[in-house]
Enzyme design. Structure first.
Site, PDB file in Angstrom:
ATOM      1  CE1 TYR A  10      -3.542   2.731   0.650  1.00 59.61           C
ATOM      2  CE2 TYR A  10      -2.197   3.242   2.564  1.00 59.61           C
ATOM      3  CZ  TYR A  10      -3.237   3.481   1.662  1.00 59.61           C
ATOM      4  OH  TYR A  10      -4.094   4.638   1.866  1.00 59.61           O
TER       5      TYR A  10
ATOM      6  CG  ASP B 291       5.836   3.261   0.644  1.00 52.93           C
ATOM      7  OD1 ASP B 291       6.220   3.972   1.570  1.00 52.93           O
ATOM      8  OD2 ASP B 291       4.680   3.251   0.279  1.00 52.93           O
TER       9      ASP B 291
ATOM     10  CE  LYS C   4       1.350   5.233   8.119  1.00 54.40           C
ATOM     11  NZ  LYS C   4       1.195   4.407   7.134  1.00 54.40           N
TER      12      LYS C   4
HETATM   13  C1  LIG Z   1       0.542   4.736   5.687  1.00 58.29           C
HETATM   14  C2  LIG Z   1       1.261   4.595   4.537  1.00 58.29           C
HETATM   15  C3  LIG Z   1       1.389   5.269   3.238  1.00 58.29           C
HETATM   16  C4  LIG Z   1       0.488   6.574   3.385  1.00 58.29           C
HETATM   17  O1  LIG Z   1       0.834   7.368   4.126  1.00 58.29           O
HETATM   18  P1  LIG Z   1      -0.392   8.673   4.881  1.00 58.29           P
HETATM   19  O2  LIG Z   1       0.259   9.360   5.480  1.00 58.29           O
HETATM   20  O3  LIG Z   1      -1.373   7.864   5.116  1.00 58.29           O
HETATM   21  O4  LIG Z   1      -1.021   9.227   3.299  1.00 58.29           O
HETATM   22  C5  LIG Z   1       2.154   5.079   2.286  1.00 58.29           C
HETATM   23  N1  LIG Z   1       2.885   3.823   2.080  1.00 58.29           N
HETATM   24  C6  LIG Z   1       2.916   3.099   3.304  1.00 58.29           C
HETATM   25  C7  LIG Z   1       3.874   1.843   3.210  1.00 58.29           C
HETATM   26  C8  LIG Z   1       2.027   3.258   4.471  1.00 58.29           C
HETATM   27  O5  LIG Z   1       2.207   2.273   5.470  1.00 58.29           O
END
Ligand SMILES: *Cc1c(COP(=O)(O)O)cnc(C)c1O
Length: 430
Positions: free
Chosen positions: A145, A240, A268
């Protein structure tokens, strides 16, 4: 939850005013049934509901709360910083400090730009990769994701070489057709797509440790092989690390695996609980961004002083040593304690426990789990019973089988032991 609680009243109102009652879908508890509780405060490893129930929390606001909730140092720095203004829209010194911190911590990042969410970070990485390579097609992996970016809300067609399909209404099929979605941990399929489409592929993006379909690990050689293919065909490799960055190690998973991606998306933990993302990588690529390059990217609140101060303080706190261990080493110890306890509970049960550092997942399936297809074999009804059983006894895990759990520095041995005892009691009944 009984119909007379404050949470249930708020939920009724929410459903009237907010789509699905929530500002982000998984919060609605639809994967486990029932209605969500509302939180009035959080401190350390606990959250307290509006009905005054206190829960041991393993969601940690979906990853950012690595020190635990409301750490004093972060609260203090936000108060102090706010006295001098909330947003300037012109450079402030904390942005330079943040850039220094990120580039010194994350091995592959030479230059970095701040944004306001993980979604913005991945979206900007994709645009930059397309702009820098002058190619349009991209590769992503099932079960990874990357936020709600149009190009990344794409599921696989039937067979790796068919076009991707939109995974959300509102994503144009024409755009989805530029995204190739492949199974994680399957290098053969990556090789096939590169052989067929290699010179059209701008980039491959992935969570190096997928943690949005539960939690599973890259097989030895998968990431190395992917990087080699990207290099051979002139495509960029994007990690990511929105979830794994600053969590699995100071420099994220790339520090542990020794692979330097071309670009990295972050979020995060780096925001210390405020809305922050970042992306960075090779200087020559990052210099393709506006105002000096042709790839446009911007943000009114990007580099916000409160968010920079919170994130910097959170990272500084992670460096503090207790008994000779920094924050990441302490988290590894806590993770190992929970893992030992959980493994002893699931011996001879058809369950799989995965952990890396302070992230974990209990699959209701005997395993092995190496990709989304495996993860989807989980008995989600059993997970829902486990979730509600734990919640009613005071332990809050994420309300979906397909989410990871997070341990923070505020999780005490006592809290971990209590969690394992409650999990044991609940598992006996499933
Ligand atoms: C949470 C998450 C996102 C998206 O981040 P948001 O701050 O919710 O837009 C993208 N990539 C990964 C791996 C994530 O866990």
């Amino acid at each position: 939850m009984s119909a007379t609680t404050l949470s249930s009243h708020l939920w009724t109102e929410s459903l009237r005013l907010i789509p699905g009652g929530v500002n982000s879908p998984v919060r609605a508890f639809r994967a486990v049934g029932g209605i969500p509780f509302f939180v009035k405060s959080a401190s350390g490893c606990h959250i307290t509901t509006v009905d005054d129930e206190t829960l041991i929390d393993y969601v940690g606001t979906w990853g950012p709360a690595i020190l635990g909730h409301a750490p004093q140092a972060v609260i203090d720095v936000i108060h102090e910083t706010a006295k001098h203004g909330l947003s300037f829209g012109i450079p402030n010194p904390l942005e330079v400090e943040m850039a220094k911190t990120i580039t010194s911590m994350v091995p592959s990042i030479e230059k970095v730009r701040m944004v306001n969410s993980g979604t913005e970070a991945t979206m900007s990485c994709i645009r930059l990769a397309r702009g820098a390579t002058r190619r349009d097609e991209i590769i992503k992996f099932e079960g990874c994701y990357h936020g709600h970016v149009d190009s990344l809300l794409v599921k696989a067609g039937s067979g790796a070489l068919t076009f991707g399909h939109p995974d959300s209404a509102g994503v144009p099929a024409a755009l989805a057709s530029l995204t190739h979605t492949l199974p994680f941990n399957d290098l053969d399929q990556v090789e096939q797509i590169f052989q067929k489409k290699g010179r059209q592929i701008a980039c491959a993006i992935l969570e190096p440790v997928p943690a949005n379909a539960g939690l599973y690990l890259p097989k030895p050689g998968f990431l190395e092989g992917l990087q080699a293919l990207c290099q051979e065909y002139g495509a960029l490799l994007i990690f990511d690390e929105v979830m794994t960055g600053f969590r699995l190690a100071r420099g994220g998973f790339q520090e542990l695996c020794g692979i330097k991606p071309d670009l990295t998306a972050l979020g995060k933990v780096i925001g210390g609980g405020l809305p922050v993302g970042a992306f960075g990588g090779r200087a020559d690529l990052m210099d393709q961004l506006a105002p000096i390059g042709p790839v446009y990217q911007a943000g009114t609140l990007s580099g916000n002083p409160l968010a920079m101060a919170a994130g910097l303080t959170q990272l500084r706190e992670m460096e503090h040593q207790v008994a000779g261990l920094n924050g990441w080493e302490q988290l590894e110890e806590k993770g190992a304690i929970l893992e030992t306890k959980m493994r002893s509970l699931i011996v001879s049960k058809p369950l799989t426990f995965h952990r890396i550092g302070s992230m974990f997942c209990l699959y209701f399936h005997p395993g092995p789990v190496n990709n989304l297809e495996d993860a989807k074999k989980s008995r989600t009804e059993d997970f829902a019973r486990f979730f509600h059983g734990c919640l009613s006894r005071g332990v809050y895990f994420a309300p979906s089988q397909f989410e990871a759990g997070f341990i923070s520095l505020a999780h005490t041995l006592e809290a971990l032991e209590k969690t394992a005892a409650i999990a044991a009691e609940v598992l006996e009944k499933i």
